[in-house]
Design an enzyme around this catalytic site. Structure first.
Site, PDB file in Angstrom:
ATOM      1  N   GLU A 106      -1.627  -5.592   8.552  1.00  0.00           N
ATOM      2  CA  GLU A 106      -0.819  -5.019   9.631  1.00  0.00           C
ATOM      3  C   GLU A 106      -1.488  -5.274  10.985  1.00  0.00           C
ATOM      4  O   GLU A 106      -2.708  -5.135  11.112  1.00  0.00           O
ATOM      5  CB  GLU A 106      -0.673  -3.504   9.425  1.00  0.00           C
ATOM      6  N   ASP A 153       0.841  -1.203   0.000  1.00  0.00           N
ATOM      7  CA  ASP A 153       0.000   0.000   0.000  1.00  0.00           C
ATOM      8  C   ASP A 153       0.877   1.254   0.000  1.00  0.00           C
ATOM      9  O   ASP A 153       0.367   2.381  -0.029  1.00  0.00           O
ATOM     10  CB  ASP A 153      -1.029  -0.010   1.145  1.00  0.00           C
ATOM     11  N   SER A 154       2.211   1.064  -0.030  1.00  0.00           N
ATOM     12  CA  SER A 154       3.128   2.181  -0.289  1.00  0.00           C
ATOM     13  C   SER A 154       2.860   2.750  -1.684  1.00  0.00           C
ATOM     14  O   SER A 154       3.351   3.835  -2.011  1.00  0.00           O
ATOM     15  CB  SER A 154       4.587   1.727  -0.160  1.00  0.00           C
ATOM     16  N   ASP A 182      -1.091  -6.019  -0.143  1.00  0.00           N
ATOM     17  CA  ASP A 182      -1.552  -5.395   1.113  1.00  0.00           C
ATOM     18  C   ASP A 182      -3.059  -5.194   1.101  1.00  0.00           C
ATOM     19  O   ASP A 182      -3.603  -4.652   0.127  1.00  0.00           O
ATOM     20  CB  ASP A 182      -0.901  -4.013   1.275  1.00  0.00           C
ATOM     21  N   GLU A 191       9.044  -4.287  10.547  1.00  0.00           N
ATOM     22  CA  GLU A 191       9.485  -2.989  10.031  1.00  0.00           C
ATOM     23  C   GLU A 191      10.055  -2.112  11.140  1.00  0.00           C
ATOM     24  O   GLU A 191       9.411  -1.894  12.182  1.00  0.00           O
ATOM     25  CB  GLU A 191       8.304  -2.279   9.340  1.00  0.00           C
TER      26      GLU A 191
HETATM   27  O1  KIV Z   1       3.538  -1.095   1.661  1.00  0.00           O
HETATM   28  C1  KIV Z   1       4.721  -1.480   1.671  1.00  0.00           C
HETATM   29  O2  KIV Z   1       5.518  -1.184   0.779  1.00  0.00           O
HETATM   30  C2  KIV Z   1       5.160  -2.291   2.809  1.00  0.00           C
HETATM   31  C3  KIV Z   1       6.625  -2.539   2.952  1.00  0.00           C
HETATM   32  C4  KIV Z   1       7.286  -1.330   3.496  1.00  0.00           C
HETATM   33  C5  KIV Z   1       6.916  -3.753   3.740  1.00  0.00           C
HETATM   34  O3  KIV Z   1       4.363  -2.711   3.591  1.00  0.00           O
END
Ligand code: KIV
Length: 271
Positions: A122, A51-52, A90, A189
Site C-alpha cells: 500500500e 491482509d483482510s 499482501d 480502493e
Molecule cells: O486485503 C484486501 O483484501 C485488499 C483488497 C480490499 C483489495 O487489499
C-alpha cells in the site's frame, strides 16, 4: 468482450495483455485451500491473499495486527490449491514501511515460503524505493492507492478517498510513480469513479478497482463480503452474490436438530 482461454495460466504479462485487449480482469480474495480451489476452478484471473484475513479470518477490527508468518500460512494454503490464477499476497503492516531492505526481505520470505507469484504493497511515493528494490530481485509488485486500510489511523475513517482536488492530483502522480517504478498493476480502493477511470486511461498497467466504478480494468472483492458470510459490512460498492451466512446457519441448525432428535445418524449412516 471476450475471455482468455480458461486453461491459460495467468501471469503479469497476461494481465497487461488483457488490458490492451479490453478484457476486464477478475480478482477476489482467498485465505485457505478449500475456497481457493473452488475459486481457481471457477476461472478467476487473480487471487489476492489479502491482509483482510486479519478481519475476516482472525476477527480483528483492522488489518494492522496480522503478521508476516500468518500471511505466509494463508498464502501457502492458497498456493497449494491453485493451478491457473495469479496469486498475489499482501505485505502486512510493519513489514515494509521501515526501509527498502526490510521490504525486500519480507517479500522474499513470502515468495520463498509460500510459492506465491507476486506481492502487494500500500502507498505511493513513500514506497517507491521499496517497490524498485523488490522488483530488482525479480518479484512482481502490485500497488494499492486510494483508501489504504493499513493507514486507517491516519485517515480516521473508511470514507471515500481523493474527493478533493489536491488528494486526487496526488493519487494520479502516485499512480505514475508506481507505474514508472515497475508495478505490474495497481488496486484503486474507494475513490470517485470519474477519477479512477481517468487514472486507468492514463496508465499502461491494469488498474483494479474496489469501490472505484466501472471505468477501470478489473474488479476485486473480498470473498466473505461477496458471498454474504460477513453480514456486518455493507458498503455501497459491495454486490452480494449469495447469503452464505443464512445458508450455513440453516444447515448447522438442521444438524443440531437432527442430533437432538436422535435422527442422525440413521441406520444407513452407521457401520
Ligand atoms: O486485503 C484486501 O483484501 C485488499 C483488497 C480490499 C483489495 O487489499
Amino acid at each position: 468482450m471476450h475471455q482468455s482461454k480458461s486453461l491459460k495460466k495467468i501471469t503479469t504479462h497476461v494481465l497487461q495483455e488483457m488490458k490492451r485487449q479490453g478484457e476486464k480482469i477478475s480478482m477476489i480474495t482467498a485465505y485457505d485451500y478449500s475456497f481457493a480451489k473452488i475459486i481457481d476452478e471457477s476461472g478467476i484471473d487473480v487471487i489476492l491473499v489479502g491482509d483482510s484475513a486479519s478481519n475476516v479470518m482472525a476477527g480483528h477490527k483492522t488489518t494492522l495486527p496480522i503478521t508476516l508468518n500468518e500471511m505466509i500460512y494463508h498464502a501457502s494454503s492458497v498456493v497449494r490449491a491453485v493451478s491457473r490464477a495469479l496469486v498475489v499476497v499482501d505485505l502486512p503492516f510493519g513489514t515494509y514501511q521501515g526501509n527498502s531492505f526490510e521490504a525486500l526481505s519480507s517479500a522474499i520470505r513470502i515468495m520463498k515460503e509460500s510459492g506465491a507469484h507476486a506481492v502487494k504493497l500500500e502507498g505511493g511515493i513513500e514506497i517507491k524505493e521499496s517497490v524498485e528494490r523488490i522488483i530488482s530481485a525479480g518479484i512482481p509488485v502490485m500497488g494499492h492507492l486510494g483508501l489504504t486500510p493499513q493507514a486507517i489511523y491516519k485517515f480516521g475513517t473508511y470514507v471515500v478517498r481523493a474527493k478533493e482536488e489536491m488528494e486526487a492530483k496526488r493519487l494520479i502522480e502516485d499512480s505514475k510513480i508506481l507505474e514508472d517504478s515497475g508495478c505490474f498493476a495497481i488496486v484503486l480502493e474507494k475513490i470517485p469513479a470519474k477519477l479512477a477511470a481517468e487514472v486507468a486511461k492514463e496508465r499502461n498497467i491494469p488498474l483494479i478497482g474496489i469501490g472505484a466504478g466501472s471505468g477501470v480494468d478489473g474488479q476485486v472483492l473480498v470473498l466473505h463480503d461477496m458471498l454474504g458470510i460477513n453480514q456486518e459490512f455493507s458498503p455501497r460498492f459491495l454486490r452480494r452474490y449469495n447469503n452464505l451466512y443464512k445458508e450455513i446457519k440453516g444447515s448447522v441448525e438442521a444438524y443440531i436438530k437432527d442430533i437432538k432428535a436422535q435422527d442422525f445418524p440413521n441406520e444407513k449412516e452407521q457401520y
